[in-house]
Design a protein around this motif. Structure first.
Motif, short mmCIF file in Angstrom:
data_model
loop_
_atom_site.label_atom_id
_atom_site.label_comp_id
_atom_site.label_asym_id
_atom_site.label_seq_id
_atom_site.Cartn_x
_atom_site.Cartn_y
_atom_site.Cartn_z
N LEU A 5 51.02 35.98 13.23
CA LEU A 5 49.79 36.18 14.49
C LEU A 5 50.23 37.26 15.45
O LEU A 5 49.40 38.09 15.60
CB LEU A 5 49.65 35.03 15.01
N PHE A 6 51.28 37.20 15.87
CA PHE A 6 51.73 37.94 17.21
C PHE A 6 52.07 39.42 16.35
O PHE A 6 51.63 40.67 17.19
CB PHE A 6 52.83 37.49 18.15
N ILE A 14 44.50 42.06 14.73
CA ILE A 14 43.95 41.17 15.44
C ILE A 14 43.75 41.46 16.99
O ILE A 14 44.76 42.09 17.70
CB ILE A 14 44.38 39.88 15.56
N PHE A 28 49.78 40.26 26.82
CA PHE A 28 48.48 40.16 26.78
C PHE A 28 48.20 38.78 27.24
O PHE A 28 49.09 37.93 27.18
CB PHE A 28 48.13 40.37 25.06
N ARG A 29 46.86 38.71 27.52
CA ARG A 29 46.34 37.35 28.26
C ARG A 29 46.23 36.45 26.93
O ARG A 29 46.12 36.57 25.98
CB ARG A 29 45.04 37.45 28.83
N ILE A 31 44.93 33.47 25.00
CA ILE A 31 43.82 33.18 24.49
C ILE A 31 43.07 31.93 24.99
O ILE A 31 41.98 31.55 25.06
CB ILE A 31 43.34 33.10 22.81
N ALA A 32 44.08 30.86 25.28
CA ALA A 32 43.50 29.63 25.86
C ALA A 32 44.41 29.27 27.26
O ALA A 32 45.36 28.44 27.27
CB ALA A 32 43.89 28.43 24.68
N HIS A 38 47.46 33.60 32.96
CA HIS A 38 48.23 33.11 31.85
C HIS A 38 48.22 34.25 30.84
O HIS A 38 47.42 34.45 30.20
CB HIS A 38 47.61 31.83 31.38
N ASN A 86 58.72 28.40 25.07
CA ASN A 86 58.68 27.22 24.38
C ASN A 86 59.39 27.61 22.91
O ASN A 86 59.50 28.82 22.53
CB ASN A 86 57.41 27.00 23.77
N ILE A 94 54.43 26.91 18.85
CA ILE A 94 53.43 26.90 17.84
C ILE A 94 53.37 28.45 17.25
O ILE A 94 53.30 28.53 15.89
CB ILE A 94 51.96 26.80 18.33
N HIS A 99 58.24 34.69 22.29
CA HIS A 99 57.10 35.25 23.46
C HIS A 99 57.67 34.32 24.86
O HIS A 99 57.95 33.15 24.54
CB HIS A 99 55.61 34.69 23.17
N HIS A 101 55.66 33.03 28.27
CA HIS A 101 54.58 32.53 28.96
C HIS A 101 54.74 32.89 30.45
O HIS A 101 55.85 32.55 31.05
CB HIS A 101 54.26 31.20 29.04
P1 AMP Z 1 53.74 28.44 22.05
O1 AMP Z 1 53.24 27.05 21.94
O2 AMP Z 1 54.59 28.74 23.17
O3 AMP Z 1 53.92 29.08 20.53
O4 AMP Z 1 52.37 29.07 22.61
C1 AMP Z 1 51.57 30.20 21.58
C2 AMP Z 1 50.50 30.51 22.84
O5 AMP Z 1 49.51 31.57 22.46
C3 AMP Z 1 49.60 29.54 23.02
O6 AMP Z 1 49.29 29.11 24.54
C4 AMP Z 1 48.11 30.24 22.48
O7 AMP Z 1 47.10 29.82 23.28
C5 AMP Z 1 48.48 31.54 22.21
N1 AMP Z 1 47.62 32.51 21.57
C6 AMP Z 1 47.42 31.94 20.27
N2 AMP Z 1 46.78 32.87 19.47
C7 AMP Z 1 46.34 33.80 20.33
C8 AMP Z 1 45.60 34.80 20.35
N3 AMP Z 1 45.11 35.63 19.22
N4 AMP Z 1 45.72 35.75 21.50
C9 AMP Z 1 46.27 35.57 22.60
N5 AMP Z 1 46.80 34.09 22.85
C10 AMP Z 1 47.12 33.47 21.55
#
Ligand code: AMP
Length: 113
Positions: A5-6, A14, A28-29, A31-32, A38, A86, A94, A99, A101
């Motif tokens: 995804l990243f 994306i 980048f910000r 998404i949630a 954040h 994480n 996830i 990455h 945060h």
């Molecule tokens: P982690 O649990 O550390 O792997 O966190 C992954 C982070 O990526 C989560 O906080 C998600 O909200 C964020 N995330 C997932 N998809 C996207 C996206 N398309 N754009 C920005 N952030 C995202």
């Protein structure tokens, strides 16, 4: 990596709310967002997790931390913020592209775990 995804965000496949980019890192910000501010700082080079980082990457990882701190200052997080990597399933990672945060903008709840 084509299914990451990243990496798709890095490649522009994306969209993302980018706040900083150079040849090595992207910010980048989230998404949630879990706090008023954040955002994520990532290397453009793909690493699944921190276990794939080696000594050759020390400068890059330092740059990610410095970039996050500079962006936090630009975002006005003058009263502090939290920095989280994480890592792996037990670390609740996830997205398997390393990455960092940065969360702030309010008093964050603890404890960490
Ligand atoms: P982690 O649990 O550390 O792997 O966190 C992954 C982070 O990526 C989560 O906080 C998600 O909200 C964020 N995330 C997932 N998809 C996207 C996206 N398309 N754009 C920005 N952030 C995202």
């Amino acid at each position: 990596m084509s299914d990451c995804l990243f990496c798709k965000i890095i490649n522009g496949d994306i969209p993302a709310d980018t706040i900083y980019e150079d040849d090595e890192v992207l910010a980048f910000r989230d998404i949630a967002p879990q706090a008023p501010t954040h955002f994520l700082v990532i290397p453009k080079k793909h690493y699944n997790d921190l276990g794939e980082i080696d000594a050759d990457d020390d400068r890059l990882i330092g740059k990610i931390v410095r970039t996050g701190a500079e962006l936090a200052a630009k975002e006005g997080l003058d009263n502090g913020y939290r920095v989280i990597f994480n890592n792996g399933p037990d670390g609740c990672q996830i997205v398997f592209h390393v990455h960092m945060h940065i969360l702030g903008g309010r008093k964050l709840r603890g404890p960490l775990g």
